[in-house]
Scaffold this motif. Structure first.
Motif, mmCIF file in Angstrom:
data_model
loop_
_atom_site.group_PDB
_atom_site.id
_atom_site.type_symbol
_atom_site.label_atom_id
_atom_site.label_comp_id
_atom_site.label_asym_id
_atom_site.label_seq_id
_atom_site.Cartn_x
_atom_site.Cartn_y
_atom_site.Cartn_z
ATOM 1 N N GLU A 4 0.528 -0.083 -2.659
ATOM 2 C CA GLU A 4 0.682 1.025 -1.713
ATOM 3 C C GLU A 4 -0.252 2.194 -2.017
ATOM 4 O OE1 GLU A 4 3.392 -0.192 -3.446
ATOM 5 O OE2 GLU A 4 4.044 -1.542 -1.847
ATOM 6 N N SER A 5 -0.812 2.246 -3.222
ATOM 7 C CA SER A 5 -1.659 3.370 -3.613
ATOM 8 C C SER A 5 -3.135 2.996 -3.501
ATOM 9 C CB SER A 5 -1.338 3.823 -5.038
ATOM 10 O OG SER A 5 -1.641 2.805 -5.962
ATOM 11 N N TYR A 6 -3.980 4.014 -3.464
ATOM 12 C CA TYR A 6 -5.402 3.756 -3.304
ATOM 13 C C TYR A 6 -6.219 4.727 -4.142
ATOM 14 C CZ TYR A 6 -5.346 7.720 -0.028
ATOM 15 O OH TYR A 6 -5.192 8.961 0.523
ATOM 16 N N LYS A 32 -10.440 4.960 -0.203
ATOM 17 C CA LYS A 32 -10.668 5.897 0.895
ATOM 18 C C LYS A 32 -11.773 6.857 0.451
ATOM 19 C CE LYS A 32 -7.215 7.772 3.212
ATOM 20 N NZ LYS A 32 -6.073 8.665 3.595
ATOM 21 N N GLU A 50 -12.090 2.725 3.630
ATOM 22 C CA GLU A 50 -11.574 3.571 4.710
ATOM 23 C C GLU A 50 -12.290 4.914 4.633
ATOM 24 O OE1 GLU A 50 -7.475 5.858 6.125
ATOM 25 O OE2 GLU A 50 -7.375 4.266 4.599
ATOM 26 N N THR A 68 -1.284 12.938 2.411
ATOM 27 C CA THR A 68 -0.758 12.080 3.473
ATOM 28 C C THR A 68 0.441 11.320 2.931
ATOM 29 O OG1 THR A 68 -2.074 10.125 2.891
ATOM 30 C CG2 THR A 68 -3.145 11.795 4.300
ATOM 31 N N ASN A 69 0.947 10.398 3.733
ATOM 32 C CA ASN A 69 2.073 9.579 3.286
ATOM 33 C C ASN A 69 1.639 8.436 2.382
ATOM 34 O OD1 ASN A 69 4.001 11.066 4.715
ATOM 35 N ND2 ASN A 69 3.629 9.910 6.599
ATOM 36 N N GLU A 70 0.322 8.248 2.230
ATOM 37 C CA GLU A 70 -0.188 7.179 1.382
ATOM 38 C C GLU A 70 -0.491 7.737 -0.010
ATOM 39 O OE1 GLU A 70 -2.825 4.401 4.187
ATOM 40 O OE2 GLU A 70 -3.495 6.486 4.159
#
Length: 232
Positions: A4-6, A32, A50, A68-70
């Motif tokens: 879920e993380s980036y 990202k 991204e 953000t939610n990410e």
């Protein structure tokens, strides 16, 4: 890292940042990238990155991209300017990224600066110092701001950068006397190894809260004895 993380990458349009993007996507890690203009967006998107368009010198752009939610696992910044730049991003842009990283509860921040910054100033020749001093002052402010931020960090200071394929001979050291050249692709590999060293067992803390110079072991300037920093 979790699914879920980036990784949030600033400075990916060219140079070391672009090489880091290539390194991360080759490992199929979610990335990202914040880009100031769209010139490199298509190529980065094609590799799986991204892309978010925004200027790191603008607080609102940075917060919109990062908060953000990410969840963000790590921020990597290679943002830096030239001595000829009227508005140097080395401190101000990185300050914005650091502030947003705190708000976003980022786990780690990797900042790429330069040999000659802070306590490595003595490694440079008088000629190099005269040419780069205005930028090095801003880089030092960025390093000090990151250190004082409370974030888990790694600071990497490359030597003279060359745009050629990776040699695999890039090394890190805590010795501030070391100076030399290194290919941008090798810097990227070292950055990615610092990221990965955070993820596995006993290596989890190895690169945390370290300031490391990066050079090619075969492209050193001068002959001094020093100890390489091991990530293994």
């Amino acid at each position: 890292m979790t699914s879920e993380s980036y990784i949030f990458l600033a400075g990916a349009s060219r140079g070391v940042g672009r090489e880091i993007a290539n390194c991360l996507t080759a490992q199929q890690l979610p990335v990202k990238a914040l880009l100031r203009n769209e010139s490199a967006a298509a190529e980065l998107t094609a590799t799986g990155v991204e892309v978010v368009i925004g200027d790191a010198l603008h607080v609102n752009d940075v917060e919109a991209a990062m908060i953000t939610n990410e969840p963000i696992h790590t921020v990597i910044s290679t943002i830096g300017g030239l001595p000829t730049d009227t508005e140097k991003p080395d401190y101000l842009a990185n300050k914005n990224l650091i502030d947003a990283a705190i708000k976003a509860r980022v786990q780690k921040f990797i900042l790429v600066t330069s040999i000659g910054t802070g306590n490595s100033i003595g490694a440079l020749s008088p000629q190099a110092l005269a040419a780069l001093q205005s930028v090095l002052v801003e880089k030092d402010k960025a390093e000090q701001y990151l250190i004082a931020s409370g974030l888990t960090y790694t600071i990497i200071r490359p030597g003279g950068l060359k745009t050629e394929p990776a040699t695999g001979n890039g090394i890190l050291t805590e010795d501030t006397r070391v100076v030399g050249s290194i290919h941008r692709a090798d810097v990227a590999q070292l950055v990615c190894r610092c990221l990965n060293s955070d993820s596995y067992g006993g290596l989890r803390q190895r690169s945390n809260h370290k300031i490391l110079s990066a050079v090619d072991k075969n492209m050193l300037f001068g002959q001094i004895e020093f100890t390489p920093f091991s990530l293994d």
